[in-house]
Design a protein around this motif. Structure first.
Motif, PDB file in Angstrom:
ATOM      1  N   ASP A  45       0.826  -1.209   0.000  1.00 31.23           N
ATOM      2  CA  ASP A  45       0.000   0.000   0.000  1.00 31.23           C
ATOM      3  C   ASP A  45       0.861   1.260   0.000  1.00 31.23           C
ATOM      4  O   ASP A  45       1.824   1.374   0.744  1.00 31.23           O
ATOM      5  CB  ASP A  45      -0.917   0.008   1.222  1.00 31.23           C
ATOM      6  CG  ASP A  45      -2.008   1.054   1.099  1.00 31.23           C
ATOM      7  OD1 ASP A  45      -2.231   1.572  -0.012  1.00 31.23           O
ATOM      8  OD2 ASP A  45      -2.644   1.347   2.131  1.00 31.23           O
ATOM      9  N   ASN A  46       0.488   2.177  -0.873  1.00 30.22           N
ATOM     10  CA  ASN A  46       1.177   3.462  -0.958  1.00 30.22           C
ATOM     11  C   ASN A  46       0.119   4.548  -1.139  1.00 30.22           C
ATOM     12  O   ASN A  46      -0.283   4.843  -2.268  1.00 30.22           O
ATOM     13  CB  ASN A  46       2.172   3.458  -2.119  1.00 30.22           C
ATOM     14  CG  ASN A  46       2.977   4.731  -2.185  1.00 30.22           C
ATOM     15  OD1 ASN A  46       2.656   5.727  -1.546  1.00 30.22           O
ATOM     16  ND2 ASN A  46       4.033   4.710  -2.975  1.00 30.22           N
ATOM     17  N   PRO A  47      -0.351   5.140  -0.035  1.00 32.28           N
ATOM     18  CA  PRO A  47      -1.424   6.138  -0.115  1.00 32.28           C
ATOM     19  C   PRO A  47      -1.077   7.359  -0.972  1.00 32.28           C
ATOM     20  O   PRO A  47      -1.974   8.082  -1.398  1.00 32.28           O
ATOM     21  CB  PRO A  47      -1.636   6.563   1.345  1.00 32.28           C
ATOM     22  CG  PRO A  47      -1.061   5.459   2.165  1.00 32.28           C
ATOM     23  CD  PRO A  47       0.048   4.871   1.342  1.00 32.28           C
ATOM     24  N   GLY A  48       0.200   7.584  -1.251  1.00 31.68           N
ATOM     25  CA  GLY A  48       0.593   8.736  -2.049  1.00 31.68           C
ATOM     26  C   GLY A  48       0.367   8.555  -3.541  1.00 31.68           C
ATOM     27  O   GLY A  48       0.454   9.519  -4.303  1.00 31.68           O
ATOM     28  N   LEU A  49       0.076   7.345  -3.970  1.00 29.26           N
ATOM     29  CA  LEU A  49      -0.146   7.081  -5.397  1.00 29.26           C
ATOM     30  C   LEU A  49      -1.571   7.449  -5.805  1.00 29.26           C
ATOM     31  O   LEU A  49      -2.478   7.457  -4.978  1.00 29.26           O
ATOM     32  CB  LEU A  49       0.084   5.602  -5.698  1.00 29.26           C
ATOM     33  CG  LEU A  49       1.513   5.082  -5.591  1.00 29.26           C
ATOM     34  CD1 LEU A  49       1.533   3.578  -5.829  1.00 29.26           C
ATOM     35  CD2 LEU A  49       2.413   5.778  -6.597  1.00 29.26           C
ATOM     36  N   PRO A  50      -1.760   7.721  -7.098  1.00 28.77           N
ATOM     37  CA  PRO A  50      -3.124   7.911  -7.599  1.00 28.77           C
ATOM     38  C   PRO A  50      -3.938   6.635  -7.338  1.00 28.77           C
ATOM     39  O   PRO A  50      -3.371   5.539  -7.323  1.00 28.77           O
ATOM     40  CB  PRO A  50      -2.947   8.147  -9.106  1.00 28.77           C
ATOM     41  CG  PRO A  50      -1.519   8.553  -9.273  1.00 28.77           C
ATOM     42  CD  PRO A  50      -0.755   7.911  -8.154  1.00 28.77           C
ATOM     43  N   PRO A  51      -5.245   6.766  -7.124  1.00 28.34           N
ATOM     44  CA  PRO A  51      -6.071   5.603  -6.771  1.00 28.34           C
ATOM     45  C   PRO A  51      -5.919   4.395  -7.699  1.00 28.34           C
ATOM     46  O   PRO A  51      -5.824   3.261  -7.227  1.00 28.34           O
ATOM     47  CB  PRO A  51      -7.497   6.152  -6.811  1.00 28.34           C
ATOM     48  CG  PRO A  51      -7.337   7.612  -6.521  1.00 28.34           C
ATOM     49  CD  PRO A  51      -6.014   7.998  -7.139  1.00 28.34           C
ATOM     50  N   ALA A  52      -5.883   4.624  -9.004  1.00 29.62           N
ATOM     51  CA  ALA A  52      -5.777   3.495  -9.947  1.00 29.62           C
ATOM     52  C   ALA A  52      -4.453   2.748  -9.764  1.00 29.62           C
ATOM     53  O   ALA A  52      -4.415   1.510  -9.763  1.00 29.62           O
ATOM     54  CB  ALA A  52      -5.933   3.978 -11.383  1.00 29.62           C
ATOM     55  N   ASP A  53      -3.354   3.483  -9.593  1.00 29.37           N
ATOM     56  CA  ASP A  53      -2.047   2.854  -9.394  1.00 29.37           C
ATOM     57  C   ASP A  53      -1.990   2.129  -8.052  1.00 29.37           C
ATOM     58  O   ASP A  53      -1.431   1.032  -7.939  1.00 29.37           O
ATOM     59  CB  ASP A  53      -0.933   3.904  -9.472  1.00 29.37           C
ATOM     60  CG  ASP A  53      -0.787   4.502 -10.862  1.00 29.37           C
ATOM     61  OD1 ASP A  53      -1.201   3.848 -11.846  1.00 29.37           O
ATOM     62  OD2 ASP A  53      -0.260   5.627 -10.954  1.00 29.37           O
ATOM     63  N   ARG A  54      -2.574   2.750  -7.054  1.00 30.03           N
ATOM     64  CA  ARG A  54      -2.601   2.137  -5.717  1.00 30.03           C
ATOM     65  C   ARG A  54      -3.379   0.820  -5.756  1.00 30.03           C
ATOM     66  O   ARG A  54      -2.932  -0.196  -5.218  1.00 30.03           O
ATOM     67  CB  ARG A  54      -3.250   3.116  -4.740  1.00 30.03           C
ATOM     68  CG  ARG A  54      -3.229   2.651  -3.319  1.00 30.03           C
ATOM     69  CD  ARG A  54      -3.849   3.700  -2.411  1.00 30.03           C
ATOM     70  NE  ARG A  54      -3.830   3.291  -1.031  1.00 30.03           N
ATOM     71  CZ  ARG A  54      -4.522   3.876  -0.080  1.00 30.03           C
ATOM     72  NH1 ARG A  54      -5.273   4.931  -0.367  1.00 30.03           N
ATOM     73  NH2 ARG A  54      -4.468   3.444   1.157  1.00 30.03           N
ATOM     74  N   LEU A  55      -4.537   0.837  -6.405  1.00 32.96           N
ATOM     75  CA  LEU A  55      -5.348  -0.371  -6.525  1.00 32.96           C
ATOM     76  C   LEU A  55      -4.596  -1.459  -7.288  1.00 32.96           C
ATOM     77  O   LEU A  55      -4.600  -2.621  -6.906  1.00 32.96           O
ATOM     78  CB  LEU A  55      -6.682  -0.061  -7.207  1.00 32.96           C
ATOM     79  CG  LEU A  55      -7.615  -1.247  -7.426  1.00 32.96           C
ATOM     80  CD1 LEU A  55      -7.998  -1.883  -6.086  1.00 32.96           C
ATOM     81  CD2 LEU A  55      -8.858  -0.819  -8.186  1.00 32.96           C
ATOM     82  N   ARG A  56      -3.932  -1.063  -8.363  1.00 38.04           N
ATOM     83  CA  ARG A  56      -3.166  -2.018  -9.169  1.00 38.04           C
ATOM     84  C   ARG A  56      -2.104  -2.712  -8.313  1.00 38.04           C
ATOM     85  O   ARG A  56      -1.945  -3.930  -8.362  1.00 38.04           O
ATOM     86  CB  ARG A  56      -2.530  -1.299 -10.361  1.00 38.04           C
ATOM     87  CG  ARG A  56      -1.947  -2.229 -11.399  1.00 38.04           C
ATOM     88  CD  ARG A  56      -1.476  -1.500 -12.654  1.00 38.04           C
ATOM     89  NE  ARG A  56      -2.610  -0.889 -13.351  1.00 38.04           N
ATOM     90  CZ  ARG A  56      -2.857   0.431 -13.414  1.00 38.04           C
ATOM     91  NH1 ARG A  56      -2.045   1.295 -12.852  1.00 38.04           N
ATOM     92  NH2 ARG A  56      -3.894   0.897 -14.069  1.00 38.04           N
TER      93      ARG A  56
END
Length: 105
Positions: A45-56
């Motif tokens: 998990d990386n909360p700093g990423l955009p949602p789509a990248d984080r989900l991926r």
């Protein structure tokens, strides 16, 4: 227990030394697997990423954790199947009792 002992190349007696029964062993297998999954998700998990990248990344972590874990999944599925069968039998028994009560009236 005998199947697990055979695959693990240990005696059933050794398994029973550490686990009082098959349910305790299965619970420990499932608990360990879920703890590892939880840790993999937290690490990915990386909360700093955009949602789509984080989900991926999170989906990749889950899939990677499940890769090659067929035995753990079989244990989980068998345990759930047994629980569902028990629940179905209880429900079926309740319906039978309800029908008998109605037919007596």
């Amino acid at each position: 227990m005998s199947m697990i002992a055979s695959h693990s190349k240990v005696s059933k007696a050794l398994l029973y030394h550490y686990y009082p029964g098959k349910d305790a062993l299965i619970f420990d297998i499932v608990r360990t697997h879920l703890s590892e999954l939880d840790e993999a998700i937290a690490d990915a998990d990386n909360p700093g990423l955009p949602p789509a990248d984080r989900l991926r990344l999170l989906v990749k972590a889950v899939l990677k954790n499940y890769e090659g874990r067929d035995n753990e999944h079989k244990v989980q599925l068998k345990r759930h199947q047994r629980a569902l069968r028990r629940a179905a039998r209880r429900t079926s028994g309740d319906r039978t009792a309800d029908r008998q009560t109605v037919s007596r009236r």
